[in-house]
Write an enzyme that holds these catalytic residues in place. Structure first.
Site, short mmCIF file in Angstrom:
data_model
loop_
_atom_site.label_atom_id
_atom_site.label_comp_id
_atom_site.label_asym_id
_atom_site.label_seq_id
_atom_site.Cartn_x
_atom_site.Cartn_y
_atom_site.Cartn_z
N HIS A 2 0.77 -1.25 0.08
CA HIS A 2 -0.16 -0.14 -0.14
C HIS A 2 0.88 1.32 -0.09
O HIS A 2 0.46 2.36 -0.36
CB HIS A 2 -0.88 -0.15 1.19
CG HIS A 2 -0.43 0.44 2.57
ND1 HIS A 2 -0.11 -0.77 3.59
CD2 HIS A 2 -0.31 1.55 3.22
CE1 HIS A 2 0.24 -0.23 4.46
NE2 HIS A 2 0.15 0.95 4.25
N ASP A 40 1.13 -7.73 2.01
CA ASP A 40 1.01 -6.48 2.04
C ASP A 40 2.73 -6.05 1.99
O ASP A 40 3.22 -5.55 2.73
CB ASP A 40 0.63 -5.71 2.93
CG ASP A 40 0.15 -4.30 2.72
OD1 ASP A 40 0.85 -3.63 1.80
OD2 ASP A 40 -0.58 -3.41 3.25
N SER A 67 3.97 1.85 8.47
CA SER A 67 3.60 1.02 7.34
C SER A 67 5.16 0.81 6.65
O SER A 67 5.58 1.70 6.09
CB SER A 67 2.93 1.66 6.51
OG SER A 67 1.53 1.81 6.99
#
Length: 719
Positions: free
Chosen positions: A89, A225, A654
């Protein structure tokens, strides 16, 4: 007697604050320079290396393998040739920019077959922190808390600018001064910034975005991810603009990857650049977040996302245009919903109030600073005075300015400003072409019919609010467009320059000063002008005064908390996108539907649903599963996919490396669980968990699915 009472209350507060720390020892986002103080605590939880291995001034610490990826994520170097992991992402915008109708990397993925096939990503940067220094003394010298805040802030800003210029000139590194502890401390961060970053591997949405919005912020998860990039440098191994002559960057340090995995209870660490936390806020500011800001954002984004989701499902071209936007909007929407739930379930405002009563007792007994007893009442009055302005600002930003045609009318305002200036013709033309380039980028990912539906969903919500929110001119504009939002929307999207790239280009390429009236009569611009003028006249001044008044109060409150509670507790500063390390353990969470700490392919594959895009697993991965073709990545007849741990993470983490007790990479952090998203404001060890993709799944996908096993040869795999 008073002194003894004061000491007793201070100890009571310290006990309240320390109880969580002593029992849990898991909350906190520690600066690398603070780790020595935490070493004993980390060792008790299981750490097997000295903190000097995690951070040192010689350039050999693992901190040198952690990078700021782009402007808001983290990444980690995993080879001597600049190979880098981050989240899918985090890479989404870059992959979308490189995609075309014929080569849709979001749907099909991308796997470079060689270094020559790696794709440059214009505008993407990777930053590596080389050094930090405390510059508090210089920044705050001669400044007091009683001087006018505007003057104090101006002097601080000037000194910061001087420092950044001086350090940059001396080091040739990016120099940025950061504030810590609500402005009680300042540090300068020196970083190398690499601008030649190339895409190496990017799984398709069916792997990298599996579950998408449905699973976002949830546990259990089965999401791959991750994405792979490579950092390139000049022949001197220094940052250089993109060039075919550049070579892979050779870092001094990179993370070895442990392929043996972990078990529940194992020590873990997360290194990265958490963006923002507000752990030390007063109950009054927290109340604003829980009952004003978050609910408004949730309400507006729910409507906007409903429009985007429907449009994206029905049209692949719109899906490609809006994928990254929708992802950003949805991420915040769901996070805020979880945050409100967590704050409510944990009665965090109530806990803050109880803590503040003890603080006030301690302040009342402190004869050296008698004004401290009024500190929290002053914060309460100041905060409550900003409520209406905050409501108005949030609704304006999330509704009217959520309509892209209105938002982009800011470019028409720039054109007006240029017309009104006495610029030479050639300078005016260049400025207008700069605006055209900005708008050309905008139109690549814009669909007017979708935006029209967003208008129809959001503008009525805005108009339902009271006069403290709705700009007076908005009612008049609606009246002159049929006096209802449907005809108003039709007028905007039939006649505005902004909704048409052709019309906008015509304006910018053939600019005439007489076009001023054309712009002023533009229906989208009129809305933009109405709400922004109201914001500047009625809302911004209130919020500006609030910020000027609350800043010194927050600064003093933070300072006094640290002084009153200075009985062994190590305070970590709120996250501010500087390098931090947090630690915890692999640990399940006691919430309905979850009694596991790890998911596997056996959990993933049964969820396949070809009719729902976010659950459509690629056929090739299903084939590998059916054949049990896992190679060396098999664990008990399957492949581990995701796991959770009790590391205190936030936005910005992240892509962060999740490390084991020896500092080896075991996962890539990508999320938190919904029930614990309040950890930006309050960390509850019972429900706060970070979610990571297992490195064995990452390597399995690269090697078996992506047929890019050549990448593994440059990594250091350990057991």
């Amino acid at each position: 007697m008073m002194k003894r009472k004061h000491q007793k209350v201070v100890l009571m507060i310290a006990a309240v604050a320390l109880s969580a720390t002593t029992v849990l020892a898991k909350d906190g986002m520690w600066q690398p320079t603070q780790l020595k103080r935490q070493e004993s605590d980390m060792q008790k939880l299981g750490m097997k290396i000295p903190v000097e291995r995690l951070y040192n001034d010689s350039g050999t610490g693992l901190n040198n393998a952690v990078v700021l990826f782009g402007k808001g994520c983290t990444g980690e170097l995993v080879s001597a040739s600049g190979l880098l992991f981050t989240n899918h992402h985090c890479a989404y915008g870059a992959a979308q920019s490189l995609s075309t109708g014929d080569r849709n990397f979001l749907v099909d993925g991308f796997w470079a077959a060689s270094r020559e096939a790696e794709l440059p990503c214009p505008g993407l940067t990777v930053s590596i922190v080389k050094k930090t220094e405390d510059v508090t003394e210089y920044v705050l010298k001669g400044l007091t808390d009683t001087m006018p805040e505007a003057l104090r802030s101006s002097r601080i800003k000037s000194r910061i600018s001087e420092l950044e210029k001086a350090y940059h000139n001396l080091s040739q590194l990016k120099a940025e001064v950061k504030s810590f502890y609500s402005g009680n401390q300042y540090q300068i961060v020196l970083s190398e910034v690499f601008s030649d970053v190339r895409l190496v591997a990017f799984p398709p949405n069916g792997i990298g975005k599996f579950g998408a919005d449905t699973d976002n912020w949830m546990w259990p998860r089965q999401t791959g991810d991750f994405a792979v990039f490579r950092v390139y440098a000049g022949k001197d191994n220094k940052p250089a603009p993109y060039s075919v002559a550049n070579i892979p960057y050779k870092p001094k340090v990179f993370f070895p990857i442990n392929t043996s995995g972990y078990k529940e209870g194992d020590f873990t660490m997360v290194y990265g650049f958490p963006f923002q936390t507000q752990e030390y806020l007063s109950s009054y500011q927290l109340n604003q977040i829980q009952y004003i800001s978050d609910p408004i954002r949730i309400e507006a984004r729910e409507k906007r996302l409903g429009v985007l989701d429907e449009a994206m499902r029905s049209n692949p071209a719109i899906f490609l245009k809006y994928a990254a936007k929708q992802s950003r909007l949805s991420n915040g929407y769901k996070k805020w919903k979880g945050e409100v739930l967590g704050l409510s379930n944990n009665d965090v405002v109530g806990k803050k109030l109880r803590y503040e009563r003890l603080f006030e007792e301690a302040a009342a007994g402190n004869k050296d600073n008698p004004g401290d007893r009024m500190l929290l009442p002053l914060i309460q009055v100041t905060v409550s005075g900003s409520d209406n302005a905050l409501i108005a600002s949030e609704y304006t930003q999330e509704t009217v300015l959520g309509v892209e045609a209105v938002q982009q009318s800011a470019q028409l305002a720039r054109v007006l400003a240029l017309y009104r200036s006495a610029l030479p013709a050639d300078v005016l033309s260049d400025s207008l072409q700069q605006i055209r380039r900005v708008m050309d980028e905008f139109y690549k990912n814009y669909d007017a019919s979708t935006d029209h539906k967003v208008f129809d969903a959001l503008v009525p919500l805005y108009l339902k609010q009271g006069e403290q929110v709705v700009a007076p001119r908005m009612k008049a504009l609606m009246y002159h467009s049929g006096n209802n939002t449907v005809s108003w929307g039709n007028n905007v999207f039939s006649n505005s320059i902004v909704v048409s790239q052709e019309r906008m280009n015509e304006l910018l390429d053939n600019a005439r000063r007489g076009d001023t009236m054309l712009i002023r009569q533009d229906p989208a611009f009129q809305i933009y002008e109405a709400v922004t003028a109201f914001q500047k006249e009625k809302i911004d001044p209130v919020l500006r005064r609030y910020n000027e008044r609350i800043a010194p109060l927050n600064r003093l409150y933070m300072k006094r908390q640290m002084e009153y509670l200075n009985s062994g507790k190590a305070y970590w500063p709120d996250a501010n996108q500087t390098l931090r390390l947090t630690y915890g353990q692999v640990e399940r969470v006691d919430i309905p539907g979850s009694n596991i700490y790890q998911t596997t392919l056996d959990d993933l594959i049964p969820r396949h649903n070809a009719s729902v895009a976010e659950f459509d697993i690629p056929q090739e991965l299903r084939n590998l599963y059916q054949a049990k073709n896992y190679g060396r990545w098999a664990v008990n007849g399957t492949v581990p996919v995701n796991f959770i741990a009790s590391n205190h993470t936030s936005g910005g983490n992240s892509g962060s490396p999740v490390l084991n007790a020896k500092g080896e990479l075991i996962g890539i952090n990508f999320d938190r669980i919904w029930q614990g998203t309040m950890s930006d404001l309050y960390y509850d060890p019972a429900v706060c968990r970070n979610v990571a993709v297992d490195m064995r799944y990452v390597l399995f996908i690269i090697e078996k699915y992506g047929n890019a096993g050549w990448l593994l040869k440059e990594m250091k795999l350990t057991k």
